[in-house]
Scaffold this motif. Structure first.
Motif, PDB file in Angstrom:
ATOM      1  N   THR A 189       6.248   6.342   0.100  1.00 25.75           N
ATOM      2  CA  THR A 189       6.168   5.676   0.644  1.00 25.75           C
ATOM      3  C   THR A 189       4.843   4.335   1.184  1.00 25.75           C
ATOM      4  OG1 THR A 189       6.913   7.358   1.925  1.00 25.75           O
ATOM      5  CG2 THR A 189       6.420   5.421   3.824  1.00 25.75           C
ATOM      6  N   PHE A 190       5.696   3.094   1.480  1.00 30.16           N
ATOM      7  CA  PHE A 190       4.918   1.435   0.878  1.00 30.16           C
ATOM      8  C   PHE A 190       4.678   0.766   2.452  1.00 30.16           C
ATOM      9  CE2 PHE A 190       6.363   3.004  -3.043  1.00 30.16           C
ATOM     10  CZ  PHE A 190       5.130   2.971  -4.006  1.00 30.16           C
ATOM     11  N   VAL A 191       3.509   0.173   2.596  1.00 30.23           N
ATOM     12  CA  VAL A 191       4.178  -0.540   3.631  1.00 30.23           C
ATOM     13  C   VAL A 191       4.753  -1.490   2.527  1.00 30.23           C
ATOM     14  CG1 VAL A 191       2.829  -2.445   4.787  1.00 30.23           C
ATOM     15  CG2 VAL A 191       1.331   0.182   4.328  1.00 30.23           C
ATOM     16  N   THR A 192       5.888  -1.996   3.592  1.00 34.81           N
ATOM     17  CA  THR A 192       6.566  -3.999   3.427  1.00 34.81           C
ATOM     18  C   THR A 192       5.516  -5.131   3.227  1.00 34.81           C
ATOM     19  OG1 THR A 192       7.410  -3.634   5.328  1.00 34.81           O
ATOM     20  CG2 THR A 192       8.888  -2.694   3.512  1.00 34.81           C
TER      21      THR A 192
ATOM     22  N   TYR B 169       0.685  -1.396  -0.026  1.00 36.51           N
ATOM     23  CA  TYR B 169      -0.178  -0.073  -0.158  1.00 36.51           C
ATOM     24  C   TYR B 169       0.889   0.981  -0.123  1.00 36.51           C
ATOM     25  CZ  TYR B 169      -3.196   3.822   1.984  1.00 36.51           C
ATOM     26  OH  TYR B 169      -4.097   4.159   2.176  1.00 36.51           O
ATOM     27  N   ARG B 170       0.419   2.209  -0.902  1.00 37.52           N
ATOM     28  CA  ARG B 170       0.948   3.497  -0.776  1.00 37.52           C
ATOM     29  C   ARG B 170       1.003   4.444  -0.455  1.00 37.52           C
ATOM     30  NH1 ARG B 170       2.776   6.734  -6.680  1.00 37.52           N
ATOM     31  NH2 ARG B 170       0.025   6.833  -6.670  1.00 37.52           N
ATOM     32  N   LEU B 171       1.415   4.847   0.923  1.00 41.52           N
ATOM     33  CA  LEU B 171       0.445   6.563   1.503  1.00 41.52           C
ATOM     34  C   LEU B 171       0.617   6.870   1.008  1.00 41.52           C
ATOM     35  CD1 LEU B 171       2.113   4.023   3.998  1.00 41.52           C
ATOM     36  CD2 LEU B 171       2.535   5.370   5.339  1.00 41.52           C
ATOM     37  N   LYS B 172      -0.553   8.312   1.574  1.00 41.18           N
ATOM     38  CA  LYS B 172      -0.696   9.579   0.713  1.00 41.18           C
ATOM     39  C   LYS B 172       1.137  10.295   1.494  1.00 41.18           C
ATOM     40  CE  LYS B 172      -5.086  10.388   2.382  1.00 41.18           C
ATOM     41  NZ  LYS B 172      -5.962  10.806   3.344  1.00 41.18           N
ATOM     42  N   SER B 173       1.433  11.729   0.212  1.00 37.59           N
ATOM     43  CA  SER B 173       2.256  12.172   0.796  1.00 37.59           C
ATOM     44  C   SER B 173       2.402  12.576   2.147  1.00 37.59           C
ATOM     45  CB  SER B 173       1.969  13.332  -0.522  1.00 37.59           C
ATOM     46  OG  SER B 173       0.959  14.570   0.026  1.00 37.59           O
TER      47      SER B 173
ATOM     48  N   THR C 101       3.063  -7.359   6.241  1.00 35.80           N
ATOM     49  CA  THR C 101       2.083  -6.861   6.898  1.00 35.80           C
ATOM     50  C   THR C 101       2.485  -8.562   7.892  1.00 35.80           C
ATOM     51  OG1 THR C 101       0.646  -8.654   6.754  1.00 35.80           O
ATOM     52  CG2 THR C 101      -0.383  -6.269   6.776  1.00 35.80           C
ATOM     53  N   THR C 102       3.438  -9.166   7.530  1.00 34.89           N
ATOM     54  CA  THR C 102       4.374 -10.042   8.276  1.00 34.89           C
ATOM     55  C   THR C 102       4.935  -9.481   9.728  1.00 34.89           C
ATOM     56  OG1 THR C 102       4.206 -11.852   6.586  1.00 34.89           O
ATOM     57  CG2 THR C 102       5.647 -12.541   8.741  1.00 34.89           C
ATOM     58  N   ILE C 103       5.179 -10.153  10.556  1.00 36.94           N
ATOM     59  CA  ILE C 103       6.098  -9.433  11.809  1.00 36.94           C
ATOM     60  C   ILE C 103       7.502  -9.871  11.569  1.00 36.94           C
ATOM     61  CG2 ILE C 103       6.286  -9.409  13.952  1.00 36.94           C
ATOM     62  CD1 ILE C 103       3.257 -10.848  14.496  1.00 36.94           C
ATOM     63  N   GLU C 104       8.638  -8.615  11.177  1.00 38.94           N
ATOM     64  CA  GLU C 104       9.597  -8.947  10.746  1.00 38.94           C
ATOM     65  C   GLU C 104      10.848  -8.177  12.158  1.00 38.94           C
ATOM     66  OE1 GLU C 104      10.518  -6.983   6.707  1.00 38.94           O
ATOM     67  OE2 GLU C 104       9.175  -8.330   6.318  1.00 38.94           O
ATOM     68  N   PRO C 105      10.906  -9.076  12.558  1.00 42.50           N
ATOM     69  CA  PRO C 105      11.628  -8.982  13.830  1.00 42.50           C
ATOM     70  C   PRO C 105      13.483  -8.412  13.531  1.00 42.50           C
ATOM     71  CG  PRO C 105      11.698 -10.612  14.391  1.00 42.50           C
ATOM     72  CD  PRO C 105      10.762 -10.676  13.305  1.00 42.50           C
ATOM     73  N   ALA C 106      13.962  -8.056  14.006  1.00 44.25           N
ATOM     74  CA  ALA C 106      14.966  -6.923  13.637  1.00 44.25           C
ATOM     75  C   ALA C 106      16.793  -8.255  14.673  1.00 44.25           C
ATOM     76  CB  ALA C 106      15.226  -5.740  14.067  1.00 44.25           C
TER      77      ALA C 106
ATOM     78  N   GLU D   2      12.338  -0.028  11.638  1.00 40.67           N
ATOM     79  CA  GLU D   2      11.241  -1.109  12.131  1.00 40.67           C
ATOM     80  C   GLU D   2      10.922  -2.033  11.258  1.00 40.67           C
ATOM     81  OE1 GLU D   2       8.805   0.933  16.267  1.00 40.67           O
ATOM     82  OE2 GLU D   2       7.630   0.006  14.406  1.00 40.67           O
ATOM     83  N   GLY D   3      11.083  -2.369   9.250  1.00 42.24           N
ATOM     84  CA  GLY D   3      10.745  -2.722   9.181  1.00 42.24           C
ATOM     85  C   GLY D   3       9.408  -2.467   8.025  1.00 42.24           C
TER      86      GLY D   3
END
Length: 252
Positions: free
Chosen positions: A80-83, A40-44, A85-90, A69-70
């Motif tokens: 800017t995009f949502v990468t 998903y692309r966020l608004k500007s 919905t899967t949890i991605e710990p560091a 946070e990824g």
């Protein structure tokens, strides 16, 4: 942060939580709830700043937190995009725990303690912890879950010569690193982690609500104090469908 009857975010300026942190949390909830799916692309930035009623600098600080946070990524010239919905710990790139990663992402977790007792560890574990044979350690076995179900089975062996009485701690509400650092004043400095893939044993499958022999991510870790003494050894099995380990790499 709350939302008005139209669903627009409402900043609470009379609470101790920083405004940029409230914005980050609101965006996390939209992603976690599926309102903003992967890609998903966020608004500007100007549009988002106006929607939240904040300056662009405050908005950018909130976005930067989520990028680190990824959860978000920025593509030059596109937005800017949502990468995912899967949890991605560091945990592949910094010495943090799963509970710390979940907390930083605003993810609510529950911990079930299956064992918290003193045992004589297997000889390879005793060797990794630099202990003489037959020296007792704490064996801590936990399942970490989110609202999706169990995501990780954690088995820890902790030196008790450095942590007397640790078997009395309630680890359903306390993190292991938090207890080592806060209660016992130990300075955790480094760790060695090894990642691999495994087929789930019957015990792991039952704990993670999987079929036996289903693929799981597996990691081993030895944690060291600032004086290079090993303090903890752990085995962690991760439900691959609910939690994904990512690593940010930089070419120098």
């Amino acid at each position: 942060m709350t939302a008005d009857e139209r669903g627009l975010p409402h900043i609470q300026r009379d609470v101790p939580t920083a405004i940029h942190a409230q914005i980050s949390e609101h965006i996390r909830l939209r992603i976690a709830g599926g309102e903003w799916p992967a890609h998903y692309r966020l608004k500007s930035e100007p549009e988002l700043a106006q929607e939240f009623g904040v300056s662009r600098g405050t908005l950018r600080r909130a976005l930067t937190t989520l990028i680190e946070e990824g959860l978000l990524r920025q593509v030059r010239g596109r937005g800017t995009f949502v990468t995912s919905t899967t949890i991605e710990p560091a945990i592949a790139q910094k010495l943090s725990t799963l509970s710390e990663d979940f907390a930083s992402q605003g993810i609510v977790t529950a911990t079930t303690v299956r064992d918290c007792s003193l045992i004589v560890p297997p000889r390879p574990v005793a060797a990794l912890l630099d202990l003489a044979p037959n020296t007792p350690v704490l064996r801590l076995l936990r399942v970490r879950s989110t609202d999706q179900g169990p995501v990780a089975l954690l088995s820890n062996f902790v030196r008790t010569d450095l942590t007397p009485g640790i078997e009395e701690v309630d680890f359903t509400s306390s993190s292991l690193f938090g207890v080592l650092e806060g209660t016992y004043g130990l300075k955790i400095a480094t760790a060695r982690r090894t990642f691999s893939a495994e087929a789930a044993t019957a015990e792991v499958a039952e704990a993670l609500s999987l079929e036996e022999n289903a693929p799981v991510q597996y990691l081993q870790q030895v944690t060291y104090l600032a004086d290079d003494r090993p303090v903890e050894y752990s085995d962690v099995w991760i439900h691959s469908g609910r939690l994904r380990v990512t690593s940010l790499l930089v070419r120098r």
